[in-house]
Design an enzyme around this catalytic site. Structure first.
Site, PDB file in Angstrom:
ATOM      1  N   ASP A  26      39.417 -10.387  51.792  1.00 49.46           N
ATOM      2  CA  ASP A  26      40.041 -11.695  51.862  1.00 49.46           C
ATOM      3  C   ASP A  26      38.993 -12.708  52.322  1.00 49.46           C
ATOM      4  O   ASP A  26      37.877 -12.321  52.721  1.00 49.46           O
ATOM      5  CB  ASP A  26      41.226 -11.615  52.843  1.00 49.46           C
ATOM      6  CG  ASP A  26      42.118 -12.846  52.815  1.00 49.46           C
ATOM      7  OD1 ASP A  26      41.954 -13.704  51.926  1.00 49.46           O
ATOM      8  OD2 ASP A  26      43.001 -12.948  53.683  1.00 49.46           O
ATOM      9  N   ASP A  28      39.853 -16.380  54.149  1.00 48.06           N
ATOM     10  CA  ASP A  28      40.268 -16.999  55.410  1.00 48.06           C
ATOM     11  C   ASP A  28      40.747 -15.936  56.401  1.00 48.06           C
ATOM     12  O   ASP A  28      41.587 -15.099  56.083  1.00 48.06           O
ATOM     13  CB  ASP A  28      41.395 -17.997  55.160  1.00 48.06           C
ATOM     14  CG  ASP A  28      40.963 -19.138  54.256  1.00 48.06           C
ATOM     15  OD1 ASP A  28      40.384 -20.108  54.754  1.00 48.06           O
ATOM     16  OD2 ASP A  28      41.190 -19.029  53.027  1.00 48.06           O
ATOM     17  N   ASP A 212      43.220  -9.953  56.714  1.00 53.21           N
ATOM     18  CA  ASP A 212      43.855 -10.271  58.000  1.00 53.21           C
ATOM     19  C   ASP A 212      45.307 -10.683  57.862  1.00 53.21           C
ATOM     20  O   ASP A 212      46.005 -10.853  58.876  1.00 53.21           O
ATOM     21  CB  ASP A 212      43.101 -11.428  58.666  1.00 53.21           C
ATOM     22  CG  ASP A 212      43.407 -12.769  57.994  1.00 53.21           C
ATOM     23  OD1 ASP A 212      43.910 -13.688  58.657  1.00 53.21           O
ATOM     24  OD2 ASP A 212      43.161 -12.883  56.765  1.00 53.21           O
TER      25      ASP A 212
END
Length: 268
Positions: A26, A28, A212
């Site tokens: 990922d 961000d 996350d």
């Protein structure tokens, strides 16, 4: 032994052999810290260099899989030779790879209509920001007062009822995403990439997926037993990932070891 130490040891042993690496991550909250304004999520130069070194190696491939629109994602990473997957994997671009989910494309007009309505209504709610991404619409409310968030939800519900009743929504971190109604997640996206790269990477290949967000949980579940699945962030909530890194700085340590490993191999 911490999960970071375990992963570093495992990666170092893998790099000592002839196998390849597929790093899927990922953006961000994984490669960059979460910030108030997504436009300020800037990739550290050392991280960009480590990703570039991995992408240049014949032993490695890198895929960045994000909820961002693919053009926005490309602009933030700003590297050639990587695979980019935007809108939670609904669109994929990379060397000899191009994919747009056909069912999502069929609903793009509906998404655009919802986005247009929300853009017109956004000024009525202070702090509400609407981002149209082609195959998705994001409604950001990080800067909306707590007692006004309900109005954001009402405006969104009205727009979908008027223009796109078949669309689906989900809540992220201070954002509500509007997506086409398709059976496709980051998990299916990761599998699609994995299947197409498998023939070109030296065996035995090391597969990694880092994320996350709760949307990454789909990938952790789909890739269970096939890849090293790594959740970034604190221990709450529970995760389907096999490993956990505490923060972005630990991700950077893992990337540096991987990049050093493929670079050292190429010099040998």
């Amino acid at each position: 032994m911490s999960d970071l130490a375990r992963l570093l040891t495992w990666a170092e042993k893998s790099l000592a052999g002839p196998g390849g690496i597929l790093l899927m991550t990922d953006y961000d909250g994984t490669l960059t810290p979460i910030v108030d304004d997504p436009a300020d999520a800037v990739l550290a130069e050392q991280t960009r260099e480590d990703l570039a070194r991995l992408a240049r190696s014949p032993r490695a491939s890198v895929a960045v899989i994000s909820g961002r629109g693919i053009a926005d994602l490309r602009a933030h990473v700003a590297l050639e030779g990587l695979i980019y997957a935007g809108c939670h994997g609904l669109e994929i671009e990379g060397p000899n790879l191009l994919f747009r989910h056909p069912d999502a494309l069929a609903q793009q007009g509906m998404l655009g209509a919802v986005g247009d309505v929300l853009i017109r209504r956004a000024p009525s709610v202070s702090g509400m920001r609407v981002e149209t991404k082609g195959l998705a619409v994001a409604v950001h409310y990080r800067h909306v007062a707590a007692d006004e968030i309900r109005r954001v939800e009402i405006e969104l519900a009205r727009a979908i009822q008027e223009q796109g009743s078949l669309l689906k929504i989900f809540h992220g971190t201070k954002v509500i995403e509007v997506l086409p109604q398709v059976a496709w997640t980051k998990g299916e996206c990761a599998q699609w990439i994995q299947e197409r790269l498998r023939p070109s990477l030296p065996e035995p290949a090391l597969w990694l997926y880092l994320g996350d967000d709760w949307t990454d949980e789909h990938a952790f579940e789909v890739l269970s037993g096939q890849a090293l699945t790594i959740r970034v962030g604190d221990a709450v909530p529970a995760s389907k990932a096999a490993y956990r890194l505490n923060d972005v700085s630990e991700v950077h340590q893992l990337l540096a070891l991987l990049a050093d490993g493929v670079t050292a191999e190429s010099r040998a």
